[in-house]
Scaffold this motif. Structure first.
Motif, PDB file in Angstrom:
ATOM      1  N   LEU A   1      -6.660  -1.575   9.628  1.00 48.97           N
ATOM      2  CA  LEU A   1      -7.129  -2.828   9.061  1.00 48.97           C
ATOM      3  C   LEU A   1      -7.891  -3.626  10.115  1.00 48.97           C
ATOM      4  O   LEU A   1      -7.626  -3.499  11.320  1.00 48.97           O
ATOM      5  CB  LEU A   1      -5.943  -3.667   8.568  1.00 48.97           C
ATOM      6  CG  LEU A   1      -4.986  -3.003   7.584  1.00 48.97           C
ATOM      7  CD1 LEU A   1      -3.704  -3.831   7.483  1.00 48.97           C
ATOM      8  CD2 LEU A   1      -5.638  -2.859   6.214  1.00 48.97           C
TER       9      LEU A   1
ATOM     10  N   PRO B   1     -16.596  -6.566   2.341  1.00 46.05           N
ATOM     11  CA  PRO B   1     -15.406  -5.777   2.695  1.00 46.05           C
ATOM     12  C   PRO B   1     -14.248  -6.067   1.754  1.00 46.05           C
ATOM     13  O   PRO B   1     -14.078  -7.206   1.289  1.00 46.05           O
ATOM     14  CB  PRO B   1     -15.071  -6.261   4.118  1.00 46.05           C
ATOM     15  CG  PRO B   1     -16.298  -6.953   4.609  1.00 46.05           C
ATOM     16  CD  PRO B   1     -17.010  -7.479   3.418  1.00 46.05           C
ATOM     17  N   LYS B   2     -13.452  -5.062   1.446  1.00 45.39           N
ATOM     18  CA  LYS B   2     -12.241  -5.288   0.665  1.00 45.39           C
ATOM     19  C   LYS B   2     -11.298  -6.180   1.459  1.00 45.39           C
ATOM     20  O   LYS B   2     -11.037  -5.938   2.635  1.00 45.39           O
ATOM     21  CB  LYS B   2     -11.555  -3.962   0.352  1.00 45.39           C
ATOM     22  CG  LYS B   2     -10.245  -4.107  -0.412  1.00 45.39           C
ATOM     23  CD  LYS B   2      -9.612  -2.752  -0.703  1.00 45.39           C
ATOM     24  CE  LYS B   2      -8.289  -2.901  -1.438  1.00 45.39           C
ATOM     25  NZ  LYS B   2      -7.664  -1.579  -1.724  1.00 45.39           N
ATOM     26  N   CYS B   3     -10.795  -7.211   0.817  1.00 42.82           N
ATOM     27  CA  CYS B   3      -9.896  -8.151   1.489  1.00 42.82           C
ATOM     28  C   CYS B   3      -8.476  -7.943   0.987  1.00 42.82           C
ATOM     29  O   CYS B   3      -8.206  -8.080  -0.207  1.00 42.82           O
ATOM     30  CB  CYS B   3     -10.339  -9.591   1.242  1.00 42.82           C
ATOM     31  SG  CYS B   3      -9.309 -10.825   2.059  1.00 42.82           S
ATOM     32  N   TYR B   4      -7.550  -7.639   1.900  1.00 43.22           N
ATOM     33  CA  TYR B   4      -6.147  -7.488   1.542  1.00 43.22           C
ATOM     34  C   TYR B   4      -5.410  -8.818   1.523  1.00 43.22           C
ATOM     35  O   TYR B   4      -4.482  -9.011   0.738  1.00 43.22           O
ATOM     36  CB  TYR B   4      -5.460  -6.548   2.536  1.00 43.22           C
ATOM     37  CG  TYR B   4      -5.864  -5.105   2.416  1.00 43.22           C
ATOM     38  CD1 TYR B   4      -5.311  -4.273   1.443  1.00 43.22           C
ATOM     39  CD2 TYR B   4      -6.804  -4.548   3.286  1.00 43.22           C
ATOM     40  CE1 TYR B   4      -5.666  -2.939   1.335  1.00 43.22           C
ATOM     41  CE2 TYR B   4      -7.179  -3.217   3.185  1.00 43.22           C
ATOM     42  CZ  TYR B   4      -6.608  -2.420   2.206  1.00 43.22           C
ATOM     43  OH  TYR B   4      -6.970  -1.104   2.109  1.00 43.22           O
TER      44      TYR B   4
ATOM     45  N   LEU C   1      -2.867   3.608   8.213  1.00 40.18           N
ATOM     46  CA  LEU C   1      -3.736   2.628   7.586  1.00 40.18           C
ATOM     47  C   LEU C   1      -4.294   1.735   8.686  1.00 40.18           C
ATOM     48  O   LEU C   1      -3.543   1.155   9.467  1.00 40.18           O
ATOM     49  CB  LEU C   1      -2.961   1.776   6.570  1.00 40.18           C
ATOM     50  CG  LEU C   1      -3.719   0.603   5.927  1.00 40.18           C
ATOM     51  CD1 LEU C   1      -4.852   1.098   5.044  1.00 40.18           C
ATOM     52  CD2 LEU C   1      -2.757  -0.295   5.124  1.00 40.18           C
TER      53      LEU C   1
ATOM     54  N   GLU D   1     -10.339  -4.409   4.934  1.00 35.24           N
ATOM     55  CA  GLU D   1     -10.325  -2.952   4.997  1.00 35.24           C
ATOM     56  C   GLU D   1     -11.149  -2.463   6.182  1.00 35.24           C
ATOM     57  O   GLU D   1     -12.231  -2.990   6.465  1.00 35.24           O
ATOM     58  CB  GLU D   1     -10.902  -2.374   3.706  1.00 35.24           C
ATOM     59  CG  GLU D   1     -10.990  -0.859   3.679  1.00 35.24           C
ATOM     60  CD  GLU D   1     -11.631  -0.345   2.404  1.00 35.24           C
ATOM     61  OE1 GLU D   1     -11.182   0.692   1.895  1.00 35.24           O
ATOM     62  OE2 GLU D   1     -12.577  -0.995   1.904  1.00 35.24           O
ATOM     63  N   TYR D   2     -10.641  -1.465   6.866  1.00 29.41           N
ATOM     64  CA  TYR D   2     -11.412  -0.782   7.905  1.00 29.41           C
ATOM     65  C   TYR D   2     -11.925   0.518   7.307  1.00 29.41           C
ATOM     66  O   TYR D   2     -11.146   1.391   6.915  1.00 29.41           O
ATOM     67  CB  TYR D   2     -10.550  -0.495   9.135  1.00 29.41           C
ATOM     68  CG  TYR D   2     -11.266   0.316  10.198  1.00 29.41           C
ATOM     69  CD1 TYR D   2     -12.135  -0.300  11.091  1.00 29.41           C
ATOM     70  CD2 TYR D   2     -11.089   1.691  10.294  1.00 29.41           C
ATOM     71  CE1 TYR D   2     -12.795   0.437  12.057  1.00 29.41           C
ATOM     72  CE2 TYR D   2     -11.738   2.434  11.267  1.00 29.41           C
ATOM     73  CZ  TYR D   2     -12.592   1.805  12.140  1.00 29.41           C
ATOM     74  OH  TYR D   2     -13.250   2.534  13.089  1.00 29.41           O
ATOM     75  N   ASP D   3     -13.237   0.655   7.215  1.00 28.78           N
ATOM     76  CA  ASP D   3     -13.857   1.830   6.607  1.00 28.78           C
ATOM     77  C   ASP D   3     -14.729   2.502   7.649  1.00 28.78           C
ATOM     78  O   ASP D   3     -15.765   1.967   8.055  1.00 28.78           O
ATOM     79  CB  ASP D   3     -14.685   1.404   5.392  1.00 28.78           C
ATOM     80  CG  ASP D   3     -15.226   2.592   4.601  1.00 28.78           C
ATOM     81  OD1 ASP D   3     -15.284   3.694   5.164  1.00 28.78           O
ATOM     82  OD2 ASP D   3     -15.584   2.410   3.431  1.00 28.78           O
TER      83      ASP D   3
ATOM     84  N   GLN E   1       0.807  -1.220   0.000  1.00 28.25           N
ATOM     85  CA  GLN E   1       0.000   0.000   0.000  1.00 28.25           C
ATOM     86  C   GLN E   1       0.843   1.274   0.000  1.00 28.25           C
ATOM     87  O   GLN E   1       0.318   2.377   0.169  1.00 28.25           O
ATOM     88  CB  GLN E   1      -0.943  -0.001   1.212  1.00 28.25           C
ATOM     89  CG  GLN E   1      -1.980  -1.116   1.190  1.00 28.25           C
ATOM     90  CD  GLN E   1      -2.833  -1.082  -0.063  1.00 28.25           C
ATOM     91  OE1 GLN E   1      -3.430  -0.054  -0.378  1.00 28.25           O
ATOM     92  NE2 GLN E   1      -2.902  -2.201  -0.773  1.00 28.25           N
TER      93      GLN E   1
END
Length: 353
Positions: A67, A118-121, A65, A140-142, A27
């Motif tokens: 998470l 959720p977006k998965c990293y 960032l 992702e933490y939003d 990132q």
């Protein structure tokens, strides 16, 4: 060790640190110049049924960032297998859904595609290692989605329900389209249901039902007796949605545990719900849409809500499904017409009248 006796995968082991560090570098953080901290207090707030959730904070100068990290307990074989199942969803199914939509020109939520996840990293689960289990899901933490301040004792209102129904419609639309257009890819998603995991899933669903019914004692006290009376019949209907031979045409990827704990809503500044993401995919399975829709109406709605809104919400669900399925090259009138949805729902509706 947790209060209920489940032993955690060592929370802050080298594997977890290395996983978060790799994400940070990917990132744009500078290698060896950023810090990684884990917020154990959030773990205490967010302990899940199959996994434990806590925040990881990556910092470098003024940049940060945040998470969400999920890890399983290490002495519960059922939890480990179901955690592995959720990893499979994030590693295999979600990327396939995204790619399938993108190849057909649907890229963003505003274009009416399915993106309610959720977006998965990173997702990994290796439970056969001799020394230490390596298992984590990093999401992702939003901050625009509120999870932990949602009052689960309050009935879901019509606006939130419409957003959920539209999201389920799009989820199922992608499944219907892939099932017909990419059958070899879709068949791989059926693999886990062939490996003897149905007993674990059925047990998980029943336990989840029971936990939700405890919540309902406060929310829908007047419905409690009826719900308890028909619970086994309703459960058999939902379970049959994944097995009956006559249902094969309509079996698609279902979330499998669609109650309010697993809905995370985004709201505008004036508190209007705008979108939802679905979490906790360890119960996903191939089943008819009835599994998710019926589960929602059984667990998250009162009899008054069903009487006033079920018909319009079923139409709202089907409109969203049609809107995406036809754009993906499918044929809603042939693959899953509205009349078929009503036919599948009929036995369920009669039980709850």
């Amino acid at each position: 060790m947790t209060p209920d006796g489940r032993k955690l995968v060592p929370l802050f082991n080298d594997f977890l640190y290395d996983s978060v560090r790799k994400i940070a570098v990917d990132q744009g953080f500078t290698k060896d110049l950023f810090s990684v901290d884990f917020d154990e207090e959030t773990r205490l707030e967010c302990d899940g049924f199959i996994s434990f959730v806590f925040r990881a904070i990556v910092s470098e100068d003024e940049r940060e960032l945040v998470l969400w990290c999920k890890v399983p307990p290490s002495n519960d074989s059922r939890s480990l297998v179901l955690f592995e199942r959720e990893v499979f969803f994030y590693r295999e199914i979600l990327p396939a859904f995204v790619k399938f939509q993108q190849e057909r020109g649907i890229r963003e939520e505003l274009e009416g595609g399915f993106c309610g996840v959720p977006k998965c990293y990173y997702a990994h689960c290796e439970i056969d290692k001799e020394d230490e289990i390596e298992a984590v899901i990093v999401l992702e933490y939003d901050e625009s989605y509120e999870r932990w301040d949602w009052d689960k004792l309050q009935p879901l209102d019509i606006e939130h329900a419409k957003i959920l129904m539209a999201t389920l419609g799009r989820l199922h639309a992608v499944s219907f389209a892939m099932k017909e257009q990419l059958p070899n890819v879709f068949e791989k998603f059926n693999l886990l249901d062939k490996l003897g995991e149905e007993t674990r899933l059925m047990t998980l669903m029943k336990e989840s039902f029971d936990r939700a019914l405890v919540t309902m004692k406060t929310r829908f006290a007047s419905d409690q007796e009826k719900i308890a009376r028909v619970k086994e019949d309703v459960f058999q209907l939902l379970a049959a949605s994944g097995h009956a031979q006559e249902m094969e045409l309509y079996r698609i990827i279902s979330h499998g545990d669609c109650w309010i704990n697993n809905h995370i809503y985004r709201h505008s500044e004036d508190h209007v719900a705008t979108s939802v993401i679905l979490t906790d995919w360890q119960s996903f399975r191939l089943a008819t849409p009835l599994l998710d829709i019926g589960y929602f109406f059984f667990i998250c709605a009162s009899s008054e809500f069903r009487k006033n809104h079920m018909d319009s919400l079923l139409q709202h669900y089907h409109d969203a499904l049609r809107g995406l399925l036809d754009r993906l090259g499918g044929d809603t009138d042939r693959q899953f017409p509205f009349g078929t949805l009503l036919r599948l729902m009929e036995p369920f509706q009669k039980l709850l009248e």
